[in-house]
Design a protein around this motif. Structure first.
Motif, PDB file in Angstrom:
ATOM      1  N   ASP A 155     -26.744  33.920  25.254  1.00  0.00           N
ATOM      2  CA  ASP A 155     -26.956  35.358  25.390  1.00  0.00           C
ATOM      3  C   ASP A 155     -26.779  36.130  24.092  1.00  0.00           C
ATOM      4  N   THR A 156     -26.240  35.479  23.072  1.00  0.00           N
ATOM      5  CA  THR A 156     -26.034  36.181  21.802  1.00  0.00           C
ATOM      6  C   THR A 156     -27.316  36.261  20.979  1.00  0.00           C
ATOM      7  N   LEU A 157     -28.307  35.455  21.315  1.00  0.00           N
ATOM      8  CA  LEU A 157     -29.568  35.455  20.570  1.00  0.00           C
ATOM      9  C   LEU A 157     -30.466  36.599  21.025  1.00  0.00           C
ATOM     10  N   ARG A 158     -31.044  37.290  20.073  1.00  0.00           N
ATOM     11  CA  ARG A 158     -32.047  38.298  20.389  1.00  0.00           C
ATOM     12  C   ARG A 158     -33.352  37.588  20.713  1.00  0.00           C
ATOM     13  N   ALA A 159     -34.266  38.301  21.332  1.00  0.00           N
ATOM     14  CA  ALA A 159     -35.565  37.727  21.685  1.00  0.00           C
ATOM     15  C   ALA A 159     -36.285  37.190  20.447  1.00  0.00           C
ATOM     16  N   GLU A 160     -36.225  37.937  19.349  1.00  0.00           N
ATOM     17  CA  GLU A 160     -36.891  37.505  18.108  1.00  0.00           C
ATOM     18  C   GLU A 160     -36.276  36.197  17.591  1.00  0.00           C
ATOM     19  N   ASP A 161     -34.938  36.097  17.689  1.00  0.00           N
ATOM     20  CA  ASP A 161     -34.243  34.894  17.210  1.00  0.00           C
ATOM     21  C   ASP A 161     -34.634  33.670  18.026  1.00  0.00           C
ATOM     22  N   MET A 162     -34.785  33.868  19.337  1.00  0.00           N
ATOM     23  CA  MET A 162     -35.190  32.744  20.189  1.00  0.00           C
ATOM     24  C   MET A 162     -36.584  32.252  19.806  1.00  0.00           C
ATOM     25  N   ALA A 163     -37.507  33.191  19.622  1.00  0.00           N
ATOM     26  CA  ALA A 163     -38.879  32.820  19.276  1.00  0.00           C
ATOM     27  C   ALA A 163     -38.938  32.153  17.910  1.00  0.00           C
ATOM     28  N   LEU A 164     -38.281  32.748  16.943  1.00  0.00           N
ATOM     29  CA  LEU A 164     -38.292  32.178  15.587  1.00  0.00           C
ATOM     30  C   LEU A 164     -37.538  30.854  15.527  1.00  0.00           C
ATOM     31  N   GLY A 165     -36.467  30.720  16.314  1.00  0.00           N
ATOM     32  CA  GLY A 165     -35.738  29.453  16.379  1.00  0.00           C
ATOM     33  C   GLY A 165     -36.612  28.336  16.913  1.00  0.00           C
ATOM     34  N   TYR A 166     -37.401  28.642  17.933  1.00  0.00           N
ATOM     35  CA  TYR A 166     -38.309  27.635  18.479  1.00  0.00           C
ATOM     36  C   TYR A 166     -39.410  27.308  17.471  1.00  0.00           C
ATOM     37  N   LYS A 167     -39.969  28.318  16.832  1.00  0.00           N
ATOM     38  CA  LYS A 167     -41.017  28.071  15.836  1.00  0.00           C
ATOM     39  C   LYS A 167     -40.504  27.250  14.657  1.00  0.00           C
ATOM     40  N   GLN A 168     -39.212  27.382  14.340  1.00  0.00           N
ATOM     41  CA  GLN A 168     -38.607  26.586  13.267  1.00  0.00           C
ATOM     42  C   GLN A 168     -38.703  25.094  13.586  1.00  0.00           C
ATOM     43  N   ARG A 169     -38.517  24.758  14.876  1.00  0.00           N
ATOM     44  CA  ARG A 169     -38.639  23.358  15.299  1.00  0.00           C
ATOM     45  C   ARG A 169     -40.038  22.839  14.988  1.00  0.00           C
ATOM     46  N   GLN A 170     -41.038  23.667  15.217  1.00  0.00           N
ATOM     47  CA  GLN A 170     -42.408  23.270  14.932  1.00  0.00           C
ATOM     48  C   GLN A 170     -42.604  23.007  13.439  1.00  0.00           C
TER      49      GLN A 170
END
Length: 185
Positions: A155-170
């Motif tokens: 819950d500490t992650l913002r929506a942008e952080d979640m999206a960018l975190g996933y894209k980092q995996r890519q």
């Protein structure tokens, strides 16, 4: 961070055990929670980057609530739309040639087209058994163009952080593919 292929209730519980945090891309199965309650939920997207917009969606209440982020890439949406148009352009004459058959049972070619990963999702059979393009399915798939859904238990992650975190995996996976191809591994 994981991909949609690893998402199951058992895996998510395992990842969360002991306070573990995760970010996963969710599969969008027809009739599933993500398809019915998340992707089409109204709301405004926030621009994160030139090719990324995000919208947060929460489903459920209390401890059972699930937090999702719908990500939209307008450039990918255009690419997917053009690809679908090209596939339908190729499929249409093929189906037209099959409609002129006089026998009542469908042919091996109809079975091949319906089983095809490229064409099958766009075909339905009429009451008489003739193959046609499923316009409702085409429209439903068009609503998903350029979209993917990310879920996290943090819950500490913002929506942008979640999206960018996933894209980092890519990006990491792409770097590994580049490295391995150069080494011929």
């Amino acid at each position: 961070v994981g991909d949609a292929g690893m998402v199951s209730e058992k895996n998510l519980k395992s990842l969360a055990r002991g306070g573990g945090k995760y970010i996963v891309c969710m599969p969008v199965h027809p009739g599933g929670e993500v398809a019915t309650q998340v992707v089409n939920r109204p709301g405004r997207y926030q621009k994160v980057a030139e090719n990324l917009r995000v919208k947060e969606v929460v489903v459920g209440d209390g401890e059972r609530r699930r937090r999702y982020v719908v990500c939209h890439n307008p450039q990918e949406a255009q690419r997917q739309r053009r690809h679908r148009e090209k596939v339908l352009e190729q499929l249409s004459p093929e189906l037209d040639s099959l409609r002129h058959q006089t026998n009542k049972s469908h042919t091996r070619r109809v079975c091949e087209l319906r089983a095809s990963g490229r064409y099958g999702r766009y075909i339905r059979l009429t009451r008489t058994g003739k193959p046609v393009i499923d316009r409702a399915r085409v429209k439903a798939l068009a609503r998903l163009d350029g979209k993917f859904v990310v879920h996290s238990n943090d819950d500490t992650l913002r929506a942008e952080d979640m999206a960018l975190g996933y894209k980092q995996r890519q990006r990491v996976e792409e770097a590994w593919r580049t490295l391995k191809s150069g080494l011929k591994l």
